[in-house]
Design a protein around this motif. Sequence first.
Motif, short mmCIF file in Angstrom:
data_model
loop_
_atom_site.label_atom_id
_atom_site.label_comp_id
_atom_site.label_asym_id
_atom_site.label_seq_id
_atom_site.Cartn_x
_atom_site.Cartn_y
_atom_site.Cartn_z
N SER A 1 44.30 44.03 38.86
CA SER A 1 43.02 43.67 39.98
C SER A 1 42.68 42.18 39.58
CB SER A 1 41.91 44.73 39.57
OG SER A 1 40.83 44.20 40.10
N CYS B 1 43.84 41.00 36.23
CA CYS B 1 43.90 42.06 35.26
C CYS B 1 45.05 42.58 34.62
CB CYS B 1 42.89 43.53 35.54
SG CYS B 1 42.98 44.76 34.27
N CYS C 1 45.87 46.59 35.37
CA CYS C 1 45.91 47.10 36.34
C CYS C 1 46.29 46.01 37.67
CB CYS C 1 44.90 47.98 36.96
SG CYS C 1 43.30 46.90 37.35
N CYS D 1 40.01 43.78 33.96
CA CYS D 1 38.77 44.22 34.89
C CYS D 1 38.03 44.84 34.16
CB CYS D 1 39.34 44.76 36.28
SG CYS D 1 39.86 46.53 36.20
N CYS E 1 38.97 48.54 33.67
CA CYS E 1 40.01 48.90 32.48
C CYS E 1 39.31 48.67 31.35
CB CYS E 1 41.25 47.87 32.72
SG CYS E 1 42.26 48.31 34.40
#
Length: 169
Positions: free
Chosen positions: A89, A84, A87, A116, A119
């Motif tokens: 992820s 992501c 963030c 992700c 988000c």
Amino acid sequence: MEKRVLILNLDHTPIAVVSAQKALVLLFLNKATSLSHYESLEIRTVSRSFRYPAVVRLDAYKNIPYRGVLLTRNNVFRRDKGQCQYCGSVKNLTVDHVIPRSKGGKTSWTNLITACNRCNTYKGDKKPEEVGFRLPYAPYKPTLSHFLADYAERHAMEWLPFLEVKPVG
Ligand SMILES: [Zn+2]
């Protein structure tokens, strides 16, 4: 895993990745020149052994229509290294329109990014800056070399010197 061979055009543009067998056929037919081989690997036949090619260059220019990397979900994930971009992820990934479609954002390499679900939902129908997100880089259209360099770092270091992005002309 069997090692793959990088094929370069006469002008040294990477154009394909093939099996060692295919590369050997090109070399035997004098249609290509070996530029690099895998150290400590060889290919044996009944009577001889050969160096295992890593990079071969075609001896005649092959005119191939330009094939860019296809715009697909998986290729967007690959470009973004499966993370992501808001963030970091690596779970529940989806593709986010940086500028939402409702605001005129296009489905293009420069407007799609890996995000992700969390988000993506949080961002909703807004632009990143409206929800305090910052893009780590401007999304770009990757070339075959970008993806090959990624592969080479993991499986075929011998390719790397041939994958540098060279200025055109
Ligand atoms: Zn995220």
